[in-house]
Scaffold this motif. Structure first.
Motif, PDB file in Angstrom:
ATOM      1  N   ASP A 141      -7.667  -2.480 -11.072  1.00  0.00           N
ATOM      2  CA  ASP A 141      -7.033  -1.993  -9.858  1.00  0.00           C
ATOM      3  C   ASP A 141      -7.569  -2.779  -8.666  1.00  0.00           C
ATOM      4  O   ASP A 141      -8.682  -2.547  -8.218  1.00  0.00           O
ATOM      5  CB  ASP A 141      -7.316  -0.496  -9.697  1.00  0.00           C
ATOM      6  N   GLU A 142      -6.770  -3.699  -8.173  1.00  0.00           N
ATOM      7  CA  GLU A 142      -7.172  -4.591  -7.081  1.00  0.00           C
ATOM      8  C   GLU A 142      -8.578  -5.130  -7.276  1.00  0.00           C
ATOM      9  O   GLU A 142      -9.472  -4.883  -6.461  1.00  0.00           O
ATOM     10  CB  GLU A 142      -7.037  -3.867  -5.738  1.00  0.00           C
ATOM     11  N   ASN A 164       0.848  -1.191   0.000  1.00  0.00           N
ATOM     12  CA  ASN A 164       0.000   0.000   0.000  1.00  0.00           C
ATOM     13  C   ASN A 164       0.880   1.235   0.000  1.00  0.00           C
ATOM     14  O   ASN A 164       1.854   1.299   0.734  1.00  0.00           O
ATOM     15  CB  ASN A 164      -0.870   0.035   1.261  1.00  0.00           C
ATOM     16  N   GLN A 183     -10.608   0.191  -8.076  1.00  0.00           N
ATOM     17  CA  GLN A 183     -10.581  -0.409  -6.751  1.00  0.00           C
ATOM     18  C   GLN A 183     -11.939  -0.274  -6.073  1.00  0.00           C
ATOM     19  O   GLN A 183     -12.440  -1.191  -5.464  1.00  0.00           O
ATOM     20  CB  GLN A 183      -9.558   0.418  -5.972  1.00  0.00           C
ATOM     21  N   THR A 201      -3.343  -4.804 -10.784  1.00  0.00           N
ATOM     22  CA  THR A 201      -2.640  -4.633  -9.511  1.00  0.00           C
ATOM     23  C   THR A 201      -3.297  -5.565  -8.501  1.00  0.00           C
ATOM     24  O   THR A 201      -4.498  -5.822  -8.575  1.00  0.00           O
ATOM     25  CB  THR A 201      -2.740  -3.201  -8.955  1.00  0.00           C
ATOM     26  N   THR A 202      -2.497  -6.095  -7.601  1.00  0.00           N
ATOM     27  CA  THR A 202      -3.072  -6.989  -6.597  1.00  0.00           C
ATOM     28  C   THR A 202      -2.202  -7.019  -5.358  1.00  0.00           C
ATOM     29  O   THR A 202      -1.033  -6.643  -5.375  1.00  0.00           O
ATOM     30  CB  THR A 202      -3.255  -8.414  -7.153  1.00  0.00           C
ATOM     31  N   HIS A 203      -2.817  -7.461  -4.262  1.00  0.00           N
ATOM     32  CA  HIS A 203      -2.088  -7.675  -3.012  1.00  0.00           C
ATOM     33  C   HIS A 203      -1.892  -9.162  -2.765  1.00  0.00           C
ATOM     34  O   HIS A 203      -1.190  -9.552  -1.862  1.00  0.00           O
ATOM     35  CB  HIS A 203      -2.901  -7.135  -1.836  1.00  0.00           C
ATOM     36  N   TYR A 204      -2.612  -9.976  -3.547  1.00  0.00           N
ATOM     37  CA  TYR A 204      -2.572 -11.418  -3.295  1.00  0.00           C
ATOM     38  C   TYR A 204      -1.430 -12.047  -4.060  1.00  0.00           C
ATOM     39  O   TYR A 204      -1.412 -12.018  -5.301  1.00  0.00           O
ATOM     40  CB  TYR A 204      -3.893 -12.061  -3.710  1.00  0.00           C
ATOM     41  N   GLY A 254     -10.362  -7.539  -4.370  1.00  0.00           N
ATOM     42  CA  GLY A 254     -10.351  -7.171  -2.957  1.00  0.00           C
ATOM     43  C   GLY A 254     -11.647  -7.572  -2.272  1.00  0.00           C
ATOM     44  O   GLY A 254     -12.727  -7.268  -2.761  1.00  0.00           O
ATOM     45  N   THR A 291      -1.363   2.649  -7.749  1.00  0.00           N
ATOM     46  CA  THR A 291      -2.572   3.281  -8.277  1.00  0.00           C
ATOM     47  C   THR A 291      -2.226   4.573  -9.016  1.00  0.00           C
ATOM     48  O   THR A 291      -2.791   4.854 -10.077  1.00  0.00           O
ATOM     49  CB  THR A 291      -3.581   3.539  -7.140  1.00  0.00           C
TER      50      THR A 291
END
Lengths: 258, 370
Positions: free
Chosen positions: A172-173, A51, A96, A203-206, A176, A56
């Motif tokens: 974008d994510e 983050n 997002q 984009t991802t956090h996973y 989520g 973004t």
């Protein structure tokens, strides 16, 4: 193809996205710090980062929502500095924040965005039915979007973002807050889109999702610190999973996560 | 592309659980309730009379006051002090003290004095009340003088009489002054502020960002926001026009077409102002606060409640910055005086100026990109 007046022009043919030294500053803060990369047609490109790493912001520059402080970029053949309106005709975008209209019905949302992107009027209705059939959403055609579960909303938002067959879709994510089964399902849709030749910028956090990408870049403090296929990255950092790669790089961050 | 956006806006408007009702309720409230309560006509002034004379003449005077319709005799007190208590306890607004030998003096043609005291906490009521009462007294003294035929002892003020004639609103009906202004207030809220709040709402929900990455042009996006609210503005205005006609029998002396023509120009100007607000406000809270601030400023500068000529010099200069001033003037002129388009060119051009200024500002201050 429009020339942006550099000797790179010839090299970037075949590249759907091309960025060189893209930079975005907000006052004294450099959100995106001279990033450069190229993306091929039909590629699934994972854009990773903690983050606040600047993902973004970078994506907003590529989609024409934000003006770069300096640097060059070409998206779908158009210059991001001067031709953002042409870019917009050739991309799809799923933000997002869930951004379909909650007070419109499923078919009305599809119709609205299809109309905006210039899908011929005659094609909209049959293609809508076709899409709803593929998604298994036939019964929900007349449902207001606000009463759909989140996983369905996201699938719908993605389908709407690629309804006009854009060259590139920016996500974008996108997954989520949904359960693993829905996420897997969603990635199947991404693969189908890529098979049709749509370039996917996600984009991802996973980190498990990062494994699904053809190539990934990892942003740390506004810079791209690593960019390669998941396999090469794991080899390079001597890691068994992308998660380890990510932690290895993210540890260097000096920026506070927001 | 515009038609898809318009379709969306209209569906969203109609589906909203609140807005369509509001568009009907607002003009109804404004027309049915506000003109009746926002009224500067003073009636039912509570008057306490101290009659030291108790003669036929003093009785006649009290009757005359009573029959004027403006006063309600609340009490006949024995002393000034008693009457003053009535005023202090808010039972009476004014007191009238009739001196001993009032009747005798009048009949003999000698001059006599009565005392009027008014509670001026409510300045308007106090001021108007004393002038009504003075007028009645004067009238009474003229009556007496004529009746008893004592030309040499004409009471003061009877040498000439003033007959006021109020043009264009002969009965000085305050409703007729208020209704055109209220119509404009409704129009401003519906066509200026609703689209602005709608746009800020899309900012808050994030859907505007989705729109910004599509090929939708700023111009089309805004037009799709404004057109439905212009239509709704006309509906609200028509409700107001019809209610004022059916309920108050208040018809424009001039052409209703002129009213709509000016209203259109005002809507164009004022929706531009709303757009400027939507460009600067990031949240609904900011938007609403800015709207309240400007709505109140514009209304008080416009001559909505109080004549512009009563304002201090600097206030009169400032009033030119309120678009409300020009539209309210025009609608009042059409309704009360029967002016036509050609008579109100200055007002029309002023509104055109506001339209160019606000819409130009809105376009310049808009950023599709950050």
């Amino acid at each position: 193809m429009t020339s942006i007046g550099t000797d790179k022009t010839t090299q970037q043919i075949g590249k759907v996205i091309w960025a060189e030294n893209l930079c975005k500053k907000f006052g004294a803060f450099t959100a995106v710090d001279h990033i450069s990369f190229e993306i091929e047609k039909g590629e699934i490109f994972g854009f990773l980062g903690a983050n606040g790493a600047g993902k973004t912001t970078a994506m907003r520059m590529l989609t024409g929502l934000s003006k770069p402080t300096s640097g060059k970029g070409v998206v779908a053949g158009f210059d991001i500095n001067t031709q953002s309106e042409q870019i917009k005709k050739n991309i799809g975008y799923m933000s997002q924040k869930f951004a379909l209209y909650e007070d419109l019905k499923v078919w009305e949302n599809i119709r609205l965005y299809a109309g905006i992107y210039g899908v011929p009027k005659k094609e909209i209705a049959p293609r809508t039915d076709d899409l709803l059939h593929r998604l298994g959403f036939e019964k929900e055609k007349d449902t207001l979007v606000k009463s759909l579960p989140l996983g369905w909303k996201q699938k719908l938002a993605f389908s709407v973002a690629i309804f006009h067959e854009p060259k590139i879709v920016f996500l974008d994510e996108p997954t989520g807050g949904v359960d693993p089964a829905a996420r897997r399902n969603f990635w199947e849709m991404i693969y189908q889109a890529a098979d049709r030749g749509i370039t996917v910028f996600v984009t991802t956090h996973y980190m498990d999702e990062a494994e699904y990408c053809n190539r990934v870049s990892i942003m740390v403090d506004g810079r791209i610190d690593a960019l390669d296929t998941p396999k090469n990255l794991k080899d390079q950092f001597n890691a068994s999973t992308m998660d380890e790669v990510f932690h290895h790089l993210a540890r260097k961050s000096t920026r506070n996560a927001d | 592309m515009l038609r898809y956006l318009l379709e969306k806006e209209i569906k969203q408007f109609v589906r909203n659980s609140f807005l369509p009702k509001m568009v009907v309720m607002l003009p109804l409230m404004a027309m049915l309730i506000f003109p009746l309560i926002a009224n500067f006509e003073i009636k039912n002034i509570n008057l306490c009379v101290v009659d030291h004379d108790r003669s036929i003449q003093s009785q006649k005077l009290i009757q005359k006051i009573q029959s004027s319709g403006y006063f309600r005799i609340t009490d006949v007190a024995e002393s000034y002090q008693r009457a003053m208590l009535q005023v202090e306890s808010n039972n009476s607004d004014m007191l009238l003290e009739i001196p001993v030998a009032f009747g005798k003096d009048i009949e003999q043609g000698t001059s006599t004095n009565v005392l009027i005291a008014a509670n001026a906490v409510n300045g308007v009521k106090g001021g108007l009340g004393s002038s009504y009462l003075t007028a009645i007294l004067q009238n009474f003294s003229v009556d007496i003088a004529t009746k008893i035929q004592l030309p040499k002892a004409m009471p003061q003020g009877a040498g000439f009489s003033i007959i006021p004639r109020f043009w264009f609103n002969p009965t000085l009906n305050y409703k007729m002054f208020m209704i055109p202004a209220l119509m404009i207030m409704v129009l401003a809220i519906v066509s200026g502020f609703l689209p602005a709040m709608n746009i800020v709402g899309e900012k808050e929900s994030g859907t505007i960002e989705q729109m910004n990455v599509t090929p939708v042009g700023r111009f089309q996006f805004i037009l799709a926001k404004l057109i439905p609210y212009w239509l709704v503005g006309f509906i609200a205005l028509s409700i107001a026009v019809l209610v004022s006609r059916w309920v108050y029998g208040f018809k424009p002396q001039g052409s209703i077409v002129t009213v709509y023509l000016f209203a259109s120009m005002f809507m164009l100007a004022f929706s531009g102002f709303g757009l400027v607000i939507s460009n600067y406000a990031k949240t609904m809270q900011q938007a609403i606060f800015m709207i309240l601030f400007f709505l109140l400023t514009f209304i008080f500068l416009s001559g909505f409640y109080t004549p512009i000529n009563n304002m201090p010099q600097w206030g009169q200069v400032l009033s030119n910055f309120s678009p409300f001033k020009f539209i309210i003037q025009s609608v009042r002129l059409v309704y009360l005086k029967g002016c036509g388009f050609a008579d109100m060119l200055p007002q029309f051009f002023a509104l055109c100026g506001f339209a160019v200024f606000f819409n130009g500002w809105a376009v310049l201050s808009y950023r599709k990109k950050s």
